[in-house]
Design a protein around this motif. Structure first.
Motif, PDB file in Angstrom:
ATOM      1  N   UNK A  16      81.757 -44.831 -33.016  1.00 49.88           N
ATOM      2  CA  UNK A  16      80.838 -44.391 -33.846  1.00 49.88           C
ATOM      3  C   UNK A  16      79.572 -45.630 -33.863  1.00 49.88           C
TER       4      UNK A  16
ATOM      5  N   UNK B  36      81.086 -36.498 -26.545  1.00 51.92           N
ATOM      6  CA  UNK B  36      81.681 -36.983 -27.717  1.00 51.92           C
ATOM      7  C   UNK B  36      80.585 -37.779 -28.747  1.00 51.92           C
TER       8      UNK B  36
ATOM      9  N   UNK C  84      86.739 -42.236 -37.910  1.00 52.59           N
ATOM     10  CA  UNK C  84      86.631 -41.626 -36.987  1.00 52.59           C
ATOM     11  C   UNK C  84      86.464 -39.907 -37.126  1.00 52.59           C
ATOM     12  N   UNK C  85      86.996 -39.782 -38.417  1.00 51.79           N
ATOM     13  CA  UNK C  85      86.799 -38.371 -38.700  1.00 51.79           C
ATOM     14  C   UNK C  85      85.292 -37.842 -39.170  1.00 51.79           C
TER      15      UNK C  85
ATOM     16  N   UNK D  67      90.801 -36.913 -34.535  1.00 56.63           N
ATOM     17  CA  UNK D  67      89.631 -36.979 -34.481  1.00 56.63           C
ATOM     18  C   UNK D  67      88.913 -35.923 -33.429  1.00 56.63           C
ATOM     19  N   UNK D  68      89.208 -36.292 -32.190  1.00 55.64           N
ATOM     20  CA  UNK D  68      88.888 -35.547 -30.982  1.00 55.64           C
ATOM     21  C   UNK D  68      89.260 -33.975 -31.424  1.00 55.64           C
TER      22      UNK D  68
ATOM     23  N   UNK E 114      90.666 -30.291 -42.430  1.00 59.94           N
ATOM     24  CA  UNK E 114      91.193 -31.625 -42.134  1.00 59.94           C
ATOM     25  C   UNK E 114      92.304 -31.996 -43.293  1.00 59.94           C
TER      26      UNK E 114
ATOM     27  N   UNK F 122      89.353 -32.343 -33.704  1.00 59.16           N
ATOM     28  CA  UNK F 122      88.434 -31.924 -35.003  1.00 59.16           C
ATOM     29  C   UNK F 122      87.065 -31.676 -34.346  1.00 59.16           C
ATOM     30  N   UNK F 123      86.521 -32.804 -33.608  1.00 53.12           N
ATOM     31  CA  UNK F 123      85.195 -32.695 -32.926  1.00 53.12           C
ATOM     32  C   UNK F 123      85.174 -31.440 -32.018  1.00 53.12           C
TER      33      UNK F 123
ATOM     34  N   UNK G 108      82.346 -39.851 -30.705  1.00 55.26           N
ATOM     35  CA  UNK G 108      83.295 -40.604 -31.298  1.00 55.26           C
ATOM     36  C   UNK G 108      83.334 -41.770 -30.834  1.00 55.26           C
TER      37      UNK G 108
END
Lengths: 277, 277, 277, 277
Positions: free
Chosen positions: C32, C19, C52-53, D243-244, C228, D246-247, C21
């Motif tokens: 991030x 990831x 986050x997004x 967020x996860x 989103x 979507x990732x 994130x």
């Protein structure tokens, strides 16, 4: 079967997902040791459910009783929240799987837990039966301490809508038949009936066994642990939830609310006001 | 049955929740007109599922095929996301109903939709069969336009893990037997087999029918609309999801992650940095 | 950032869960790249959502607009299925997390997808704007082909209940202010208004922008991808779902159905009948 | 506000869905009495959350602390089951709303309940503080009876991964600042710190406050009832889950299992066997 430490300190990634249920090789699938191509066509759906939960195939009479319990509780109509939720979800642009999941998700302690709680209660009574007391006395003692602990409702007994739940006596009749045939002991049917009689003496009116109490008798007779009474109820009720979600899909509608579109809820909150400066 | 306007302009609150499935009075429950106490003990679980979805009881051969399809797809192990999700949820302090719902919720277009899509494909071919063409030609034409539309995978055919899915040939064998007995037409089995043969010519290698393709043959033979192929698969897979959630409950663990506790994911993002002033 | 093959053929278990994130070491958490203890107290909730997004912190004006969109759509009352579902679930003996999940689960294509679809529509128009046509002409062309394709409703415009949705003009006013301050371009506000004007010419009556159309303007101005828009709406509506689930918990009730307990649905199915012999 | 009987014996359908939260007329929406167009642009997201849950707007310092608690707990990486579940669901062909719901659904007593349990514990201690005892003595007494009751873990203290959770001291520092400014009393920060000190004496090693313990301090300082500590945590963690999901959507994959595709679980069950005759 190999014992594994509780928290997978074997270090092997594969052991983190260890299971006794299913094994696979390319071209081969086995459940509890049996090859799928042998199971298909030789083992019914209820037998397969038993095999998956219990690890061994049931005897024929056991499978029949399980099947009866499963088919008896599929639906209680759109006033049941699990059904209503699935019907509303089905109009919101999600898949049937999502509508089904939304309904099942609501089968919690209150909506889906009575069978589990009834099995627990029966087992508490059953555990005392080894002490050779009279069953009536044991049940009264257990109910006494149940009510003393602040509980109001005996799980599996009484019904808001049905004076007598038409499913319960029919289910008990079939348990009796299985007991006569030596397929189950009948001890839990006796426990259930003794609770009913005891409740009538205690409360001065009949509070008859309901569907949850009766299926709990079956699940307990068959040796299922209490939490699986809820699990099996979920499998059963899934049928009704799916049928209703599908009927709603065919009826159409978009974003179905709980009451007709032209009605509005009653607002009971603060009167209109301005933001403070 | 009474026709109702689509958006319940009858104005009656009760009509907002109208249904053909279930009727109740105090002490009385009827599904599709049949009293529950008559159904219990006389109608099996698969027959009850059919009655709930279709409105009428199935013939014996139909119920047997439905039961076979339901029992054949209960589980594909902890690498299937629906199963893994339920096992992880079962360690998070939620009820078995919630763990079950979490698993079923994942049976979407990709995880649970292949059967539904296969029924749609079969029906597209079946619709063309009235034009008296040769089945091989029809199938090739439909597959051609399927691939031209940018589709890569034919739903119900091929398997990542199994060179031949052991469930498919066994299921087709039982469909053949039912067709021989006049219980189904066998048309959809023929369509499925023709797709398999056609795919082999087109791709130069065998891409055999899988469980979704084979159960879709059964559901189509039995006249279920395509979306119910997904719905019925959800009922079937619920069994495996529940069995795994329950096994995980017994194994214990708290907040089970996807990989062992002492492992960490790979971070591929921005290197450490300070907030801008 | 390192590129990884799509299907994790690196073979490393840790890479299966890679990831961008979040990174962690014992005693250290970075999102991030930023350390959590630096973010706390210096970065607001809307900024954190953006980080986050999107991977980077927003400018101040961007964070303000995002916060406005999020706070504007929290609730539309108990007739909205997502709210009603959560209130019913809250009486079934499940946790607040489960009631919340049940409500969010219903925010599908129909209940929660209008914002996403509106962003898609706006982006289709925006893509054509590079060809220097007049915006009115482009919008008319896009709407023409939208209706020709069989679509009936333009996502983000019109409301069953509100002649004018009071949220939309206020939101557009704040977008204008941000455009004047150079924080966004204002192009999507122009697109939205042109759709509204075009619809009025086409349909002969005003079909004003609603909350979904207006928040979609904001999300598009801020550069969020269309899916989103649904995701952020879910975060927003979660607030209302939680507030209602909690209010219902305090009101009490067990197994709350959609209509009062003493009412029953209308049965429209088969009249009472006996099982065939 | 009007009092209603618990089980809606008013008989009015509209009263069945009564609420203090939201009122609507065509063209008008009010939350807790405030018109939406006034709230938009004047009230932040955290203030709106407070208004929805509590019925009144917060003071500025209260809103700031709530916002800090919400932004501090958004994510703990893909090893947290809620995050992993949502990432897997996102590859199964369901909407982002469904992936989000699946993750939130897992935030049960074990995964999402520590904050709620910590508030309960703090409140038990706070209730005793009126008896003028020394706080150290009170805490020791409460912890004693907590451990005597068979509890092993004190909710909100200790962390499997972090020797010191970097979020907790930073959050407490901000609570102290708010207490110094008279925005909160600081009593719950004192209680939390006393528990930490007491635990160290009892266990002979430091078991520092974690994120759940620290956000529970904030929620308790702000007067939120314990169940809302879980509810607010769900709102917070929703951000990370989205967020996860979507990732993962952008990374692609179909039916992502918990471990790489080429790995298989360890089978620990019955060896291969034939069906009994």
């Amino acid at each position: 079967m190999t014992k594994h430490p509780r928290d997978n300190t074997t270090g092997k990634v594969e052991d983190w997902w260890r299971t006794d249920i299913i094994d696979m090789k390319p071209g081969e699938i086995r459940y509890r040791g049996y090859a799928i191509e042998e199971l298909i066509g030789n083992v019914g759906f209820a037998e397969m459910i038993w095999l998956m939960m219990r690890g061994e195939l049931p005897a024929k009479g056991q499978a029949e009783l399980l099947e009866i319990a499963l088919m008896s509780a599929v639906d209680h109509g759109p006033q049941a929240p699990g059904i209503a939720i699935a019907r509303m979800a089905a109009t919101c642009g999600v898949g049937l799987n999502n509508a089904l999941a939304s309904g099942i998700n609501a089968l919690g302690d209150v909506h889906g837990g009575a069978g589990e709680q009834a099995v627990d209660l029966y087992n508490a009574i059953r555990a005392d039966m080894n002490n050779e007391d009279d069953l009536d006395l044991i049940v009264e003692r257990v109910l006494d301490s149940f009510f003393s602990a602040g509980n109001k409702y005996v799980p599996g007994f009484g019904h808001r809508f049905h004076p007598v739940d038409p499913r319960a006596p029919r289910l008990l009749e079939l348990v009796d038949r299985a007991a006569d045939a030596g397929q189950v002991t009948g001890e839990y049917a006796a426990i259930g009936r003794t609770i009913e009689a005891s409740l009538e003496r205690l409360k001065g009116r009949r509070i008859p066994m309901n569907i949850d109490g009766a299926t709990a008798v079956i699940y307990a007779e068959l040796g299922f642990p209490a939490p699986l009474a809820r699990g099996l109820f979920c499998l059963s009720r899934s049928v009704g939830i799916l049928a209703h979600a599908w009927e709603q899909t065919q009826q159409g509608g978009r974003n179905k609310g709980p009451i007709p579109r032209d009605m509005k809820w009653t607002y009971t909150g603060h009167p209109p006001r301005k933001l403070p400066d």
